[in-house]
Scaffold this motif. Structure first.
Motif, PDB file in Angstrom:
ATOM      1  N   UNK A  33       0.850  -1.185   0.000  1.00 13.06           N
ATOM      2  CA  UNK A  33       0.000   0.000   0.000  1.00 13.06           C
ATOM      3  C   UNK A  33       0.891   1.242   0.000  1.00 13.06           C
ATOM      4  N   UNK A  34       0.472   2.241  -0.740  1.00  8.55           N
ATOM      5  CA  UNK A  34       1.168   3.523  -0.803  1.00  8.55           C
ATOM      6  C   UNK A  34       0.429   4.518   0.080  1.00  8.55           C
ATOM      7  N   UNK A  35       1.179   5.365   0.705  1.00  8.97           N
ATOM      8  CA  UNK A  35       0.577   6.434   1.495  1.00  8.97           C
ATOM      9  C   UNK A  35       0.079   7.540   0.581  1.00  8.97           C
ATOM     10  N   UNK A  36      -0.586   8.498   1.168  1.00  8.87           N
ATOM     11  CA  UNK A  36      -1.054   9.646   0.407  1.00  8.87           C
ATOM     12  C   UNK A  36      -0.881  10.896   1.240  1.00  8.87           C
ATOM     13  N   UNK A  37      -0.955  12.022   0.589  1.00  9.34           N
ATOM     14  CA  UNK A  37      -0.901  13.288   1.308  1.00  9.34           C
ATOM     15  C   UNK A  37      -1.646  14.340   0.499  1.00  9.34           C
ATOM     16  N   UNK A  38      -2.059  15.382   1.189  1.00  9.07           N
ATOM     17  CA  UNK A  38      -2.717  16.507   0.551  1.00  9.07           C
ATOM     18  C   UNK A  38      -1.671  17.559   0.211  1.00  9.07           C
ATOM     19  N   UNK A  39      -1.761  18.107  -0.987  1.00 12.62           N
ATOM     20  CA  UNK A  39      -0.912  19.222  -1.412  1.00 12.62           C
ATOM     21  C   UNK A  39      -1.846  20.415  -1.603  1.00 12.62           C
ATOM     22  N   UNK A  40      -1.514  21.515  -0.934  1.00 13.40           N
ATOM     23  CA  UNK A  40      -2.387  22.687  -0.954  1.00 13.40           C
ATOM     24  C   UNK A  40      -1.741  23.827  -1.724  1.00 13.40           C
TER      25      UNK A  40
END
Length: 136
Positions: A33-40
């Motif tokens: 599984x790959x992580x994720x993140x929010x880019x603002x």
């Protein structure tokens, strides 16, 4: 958190759902599984006033290994020299110029590899299931 950011994140998730980009599944035993993140990003108008808040949900792809997790990385973009040539040609020929901003244009690309990404924190199913990005 500011309502502008919340609305922007909701719009990003809605775009992913509307285009049927992924489905929520249990993670298969043999997959990572790959992580994720929010880019603002904050977008401003030419006069410096606020235009909109933009939130992008991205996979933490820097954990992938070429040849094992992916085989090709391609992002079609126009070179600045090409853009300037078109603008110069349009100016000389007195052509009208129109700009177009396509939201979620990456969703129209072809994906060969299987990608399993954890759901973002705050999602109702966070921690129990993952997103499977559709492949061709």
């Amino acid at each position: 958190m500011d309502h502008g950011w919340v609305d922007s994140m909701d719009n990003e998730l809605l775009a992913l759902e509307t285009k049927h980009t992924w489905c929520v599944v249990p993670l298969p035993r043999d997959k990572k599984v790959r992580g994720c993140k929010w880019v603002y990003k904050v977008r401003y108008l030419i006069d410096g006033s606020l235009n909109k808040f933009k939130a992008l949900l991205v996979v933490k792809g820097y954990t992938q290994i070429e040849g094992l997790d992916y085989h090709n990385n391609f992002s079609p973009v126009a070179k600045m020299a090409t853009v300037l040539t078109i603008l110069a040609l349009a100016s000389v020929q007195c052509w009208d110029i129109h700009q177009l901003d396509i939201s979620n244009s990456f969703l129209h690309g072809d994906l060969i590899e299987e990608v399993y990404m954890e759901l973002p924190k705050g999602h109702p199913l966070y921690g129990s299931l993952v997103w499977f990005w559709f492949c061709l």
